[in-house]
Design a protein around this motif. Structure first.
Motif, PDB file in Angstrom:
ATOM      1  N   LEU A  24      33.398  35.395  52.987  1.00  0.00           N
ATOM      2  CA  LEU A  24      33.636  35.570  51.683  1.00  0.00           C
ATOM      3  C   LEU A  24      34.541  37.154  51.806  1.00  0.00           C
ATOM      4  O   LEU A  24      35.434  37.102  50.997  1.00  0.00           O
ATOM      5  N   LEU A  25      33.954  37.827  52.419  1.00  0.00           N
ATOM      6  CA  LEU A  25      34.581  39.222  52.351  1.00  0.00           C
ATOM      7  C   LEU A  25      36.239  39.281  53.077  1.00  0.00           C
ATOM      8  O   LEU A  25      37.111  39.603  52.676  1.00  0.00           O
ATOM      9  N   ILE A  26      35.960  38.209  54.263  1.00  0.00           N
ATOM     10  CA  ILE A  26      37.489  38.077  54.793  1.00  0.00           C
ATOM     11  C   ILE A  26      38.571  37.632  54.103  1.00  0.00           C
ATOM     12  O   ILE A  26      39.664  37.824  53.907  1.00  0.00           O
ATOM     13  N   ILE A  27      37.995  36.468  53.202  1.00  0.00           N
ATOM     14  CA  ILE A  27      38.913  35.986  52.047  1.00  0.00           C
ATOM     15  C   ILE A  27      39.198  36.795  51.134  1.00  0.00           C
ATOM     16  O   ILE A  27      40.692  36.981  50.475  1.00  0.00           O
ATOM     17  N   ALA A  28      38.409  37.747  50.532  1.00  0.00           N
ATOM     18  CA  ALA A  28      38.893  38.669  49.611  1.00  0.00           C
ATOM     19  C   ALA A  28      39.805  39.754  50.021  1.00  0.00           C
ATOM     20  O   ALA A  28      40.827  40.072  49.415  1.00  0.00           O
ATOM     21  N   VAL A  29      39.603  39.961  51.341  1.00  0.00           N
ATOM     22  CA  VAL A  29      40.450  41.092  52.089  1.00  0.00           C
ATOM     23  C   VAL A  29      41.869  40.440  52.028  1.00  0.00           C
ATOM     24  O   VAL A  29      42.975  41.021  51.911  1.00  0.00           O
ATOM     25  N   ILE A  30      41.871  38.993  52.652  1.00  0.00           N
ATOM     26  CA  ILE A  30      43.270  38.424  52.619  1.00  0.00           C
ATOM     27  C   ILE A  30      43.817  38.362  51.530  1.00  0.00           C
ATOM     28  O   ILE A  30      45.056  38.558  51.092  1.00  0.00           O
ATOM     29  N   GLY A  31      43.102  37.892  50.289  1.00  0.00           N
ATOM     30  CA  GLY A  31      43.636  38.073  48.939  1.00  0.00           C
ATOM     31  C   GLY A  31      44.213  39.065  48.503  1.00  0.00           C
ATOM     32  O   GLY A  31      45.243  39.368  47.736  1.00  0.00           O
ATOM     33  N   LYS A  32      43.625  40.370  48.841  1.00  0.00           N
ATOM     34  CA  LYS A  32      44.123  41.585  48.163  1.00  0.00           C
ATOM     35  C   LYS A  32      45.459  42.087  49.083  1.00  0.00           C
ATOM     36  O   LYS A  32      46.208  42.732  48.500  1.00  0.00           O
TER      37      LYS A  32
END
Length: 290
Positions: free
Chosen positions: A90-98
């Protein structure tokens, strides 16, 4: 000629000014893009740092909750490993989205590559399913001494893909859960008692009754050896150069190796004091007379 030069000068100045203006616009756009990208990168880094802190906090909270509810140690290690991996994804997805990558497009890309990813991760998926089977059927748990895949060790952790063993010489071994769930596992800690066995060779000509009586006396003096089931002593085999005596006794599982090695030492010492000889290979050569 002079008139032509005077007419060309303003045109050249106009071209230079246009080029300079375009360069200014390009530099301004580059600066704007850099500021915008830098803002996204800084935000992504902050999200990552804060996310790692939150993941660490949540992992500790889950660990305390499981410990407070006295959940089995095997399930604790599996759940903690699973929660950590899910939160990290979930953290990786959030970073990629940002960073500006469309997560919907990212998800669509993963979906389109699902077959290839599934084939590449088929072994890990099998290990994940194996971990669930291990937790469900419980052939072993954390702290058990097991043997599997040619490895003997104490179970340290049961993670979502691997079971971690600590060997007797303090090596850390990772065994895939898939192999453990579908292969043979010998659990030395499941039962409260284990049977110890020795085969002792004595010389031919020794009085077997004396050997048996001495052996039973040695067994009776070791309080770690259980009286029920009763110890067993018998003549095992008439070997090439020895009479083999078999000894079987039951002990608590945690006393197995201590009793095994101590008994070897005691038998050797007492048999020597009692005059009971141990054999060794001998070769008798007969020389023919002339």
């Amino acid at each position: 000629m002079l008139l032509l030069l005077q007419a060309a000068a303003p045109a050249a100045e106009t071209v230079v000014e246009d080029g300079f203006s375009k360069l200014q616009v390009f530099l301004q756009q580059l600066i704007d893009w850099g500021v915008n990208a830098g803002g996204h990168i800084i935000s992504a880094v902050l999200i990552f740092i804060v996310g790692r802190f939150l993941i660490s906090f949540l992992n500790k909270m889950v660990a305390r909750l499981l410990a407070k509810r006295h959940v089995d140690a095997s399930i604790q290690s599996f759940v903690k490993s699973l929660v950590n991996i899910l939160l990290t994804i979930l953290l990786i997805i959030a970073v990629i989205g940002k960073l500006g990558v469309e997560t919907t497009s990212f998800a669509a890309l993963l979906a389109s590559a699902g077959v290839a990813i599934g084939m590449a991760l088929s072994g890990n998926l099998q290990n994940f399913a194996g971990g669930l089977i291990v937790l469900l059927l419980r052939p072993y748990k954390v702290g058990d001494l097991i043997e599997s895949q040619g490895i003997t060790g104490t179970v340290r952790e049961i993670q979502i893909f691997h079971t971690i063993l600590t060997t007797g010489d303090n090596k850390i071994i990772y065994i895939p859960n898939g192999a453990l769930s579908s292969g043979t596992v010998t659990n030395y800690s499941r039962e409260a008692t284990r049977r110890v066995e020795w085969i002792i060779g004595v010389e031919y000509g020794e009085n077997f009754d004396k050997v048996e009586e001495t052996t039973r006396r040695i067994i009776a003096e070791d309080k770690r050896i259980l009286s029920d089931p009763a110890p067993f002593v018998a003549l095992h085999a008439l070997d090439a150069s020895s009479v083999n005596v078999i000894i079987r006794a039951w002990v608590k599982s945690e006393d197995y190796w201590g009793v095994y090695f101590d008994m070897n030492k005691t038998i050797y010492s007492v048999f020597n004091k009692e005059g009971i000889g141990f054999p060794f290979p001998q070769l008798t050569v007969h020389q023919a007379k002339d």
